[in-house]
Design an enzyme around this catalytic site. Sequence first.
Site, mmCIF file in Angstrom:
data_model
loop_
_atom_site.group_PDB
_atom_site.id
_atom_site.type_symbol
_atom_site.label_atom_id
_atom_site.label_comp_id
_atom_site.label_asym_id
_atom_site.label_seq_id
_atom_site.Cartn_x
_atom_site.Cartn_y
_atom_site.Cartn_z
ATOM 1 N N TYR A 60 -16.729 19.002 -13.630
ATOM 2 C CA TYR A 60 -16.948 17.766 -13.953
ATOM 3 C C TYR A 60 -17.818 17.111 -12.952
ATOM 4 C CZ TYR A 60 -16.156 12.616 -14.194
ATOM 5 O OH TYR A 60 -16.153 11.332 -14.235
ATOM 6 N N LYS B 222 -8.086 8.770 -18.787
ATOM 7 C CA LYS B 222 -8.555 9.327 -19.993
ATOM 8 C C LYS B 222 -7.497 9.236 -20.962
ATOM 9 C CE LYS B 222 -12.403 9.918 -17.638
ATOM 10 N NZ LYS B 222 -12.675 11.097 -17.056
ATOM 11 N N ASP C 101 -7.354 20.342 -12.523
ATOM 12 C CA ASP C 101 -7.678 19.292 -13.062
ATOM 13 C C ASP C 101 -7.260 19.240 -14.605
ATOM 14 O OD1 ASP C 101 -8.995 17.023 -14.479
ATOM 15 O OD2 ASP C 101 -10.555 17.054 -13.110
ATOM 16 N N ARG D 299 0.751 -1.112 -0.014
ATOM 17 C CA ARG D 299 -0.012 -0.019 -0.125
ATOM 18 C C ARG D 299 0.927 1.263 0.021
ATOM 19 N NH1 ARG D 299 -1.468 1.584 4.798
ATOM 20 N NH2 ARG D 299 -2.265 -0.417 5.339
#
Length: 380
Positions: A98, A195, A170, A46
Amino acid sequence: MKFGTKVLHAGIVPDPTTGAIMTPIFQTSTYVQEAPGKHKGFEYARTQNPTRAILEKNLAALENAKFGRCFSSGMGATDAVIKLLAPGDEVICTHDLYGGTYRLFKSIYQNYGIIFKFVDLQDLKAVKQAFNQKTKMIWIESPTNPMMRIVDITAMVSIAKTYHSWVCVDNTFATPYLQNPINLGADIVVHSVTKYISGHSDVVMGAVITDDDALDDKIGYIQNSVGAIPSPNDCFLVLRGIKTLHIRMDRHCENGKKIALFLKDHPSVNQVFWPGFKEHPNHQLATKQMLQFGGMISFTLKKDHINFAFKLMGKLKLFSLAESLGGVESLIGHPASMTHASIPKEERLKSGLTDSLIRLSVGIEDVDDLIEDLRQAIEF
Ligand SMILES: *Cc1c(COP(=O)(O)O)cnc(C)c1O
């Protein structure tokens, strides 16, 4: 090092144990220690994973920054940034955010006492008015979705600096190839790696990038404490995708331009939203802030009715009807009924998001075929 070299080499070294040129997928949850506390810098997966570490170094370099942290999704990355804040802190964000980010801010973090102010970031006066001593962060998207508005990042930075607020961008739509917010003074860059960066519609991932040691320490602490980390296999896929980011983006932009021009001249099309047009209200700014104008295009029909939009989308053969964007294959979406369905119609119309508005994520197919597909679908 220039961008086209960085995608292949920045932070990437052959595997020291075998010489493998491709970064191995370290599919392990833990690492054997020689003696308690005596290890090779990896204790538990982790916290550290070598595949992820190399991807993080590469992503940081693409944004001309020192530090990158990867998360299990773009929303996971956004969540980590908001966890920098405390109850009572205020965030100024773009009013056409968004949808998933809007939901996280409004329906999750507002309940924890963080205050979000939704402002038109093109209106400098309104932005200045929204700032006060409690403003800890401004959250920017540019280009915006789906209207392709451009926000002046440098102007936002100069206002935010006077209040010692963090600037977070962003940068999903632009990608690090077209726009580098850190160079414009931003403190934090967030990506939905899902994306363009990943680019092949097969991974969900996010990233937080910063050039500030203290900020990176905090983001790393949150990443390890919360544990919203990506899998080593996904990190491998993204490293592979990144190798062609610049080439893919060049083609997305080139195809995007040709399709924007085709749509603009079509008698059934009303408006085309693409920052590459000289008539686009933010064209000058886009030219200054971005390398090229991207492959995201929105347009409306002269027959502004949902039925015509649906009919058009139903006739397309190469553009697939789907949410998401930035993959090698072309996608088409209808914001009013898909990504932006939760926004009341009145609100939608205010920002120009009419019922016939269609959004394209232009892929890297042969553009003649894409235009032919659109031509046969728009004839009515
Ligand atoms: C998709 C997207 C996100 C969310 O990313 P996920 O990887 O889907 O969690 C955030 N911002 C923008 C601009 C996006 O397009």
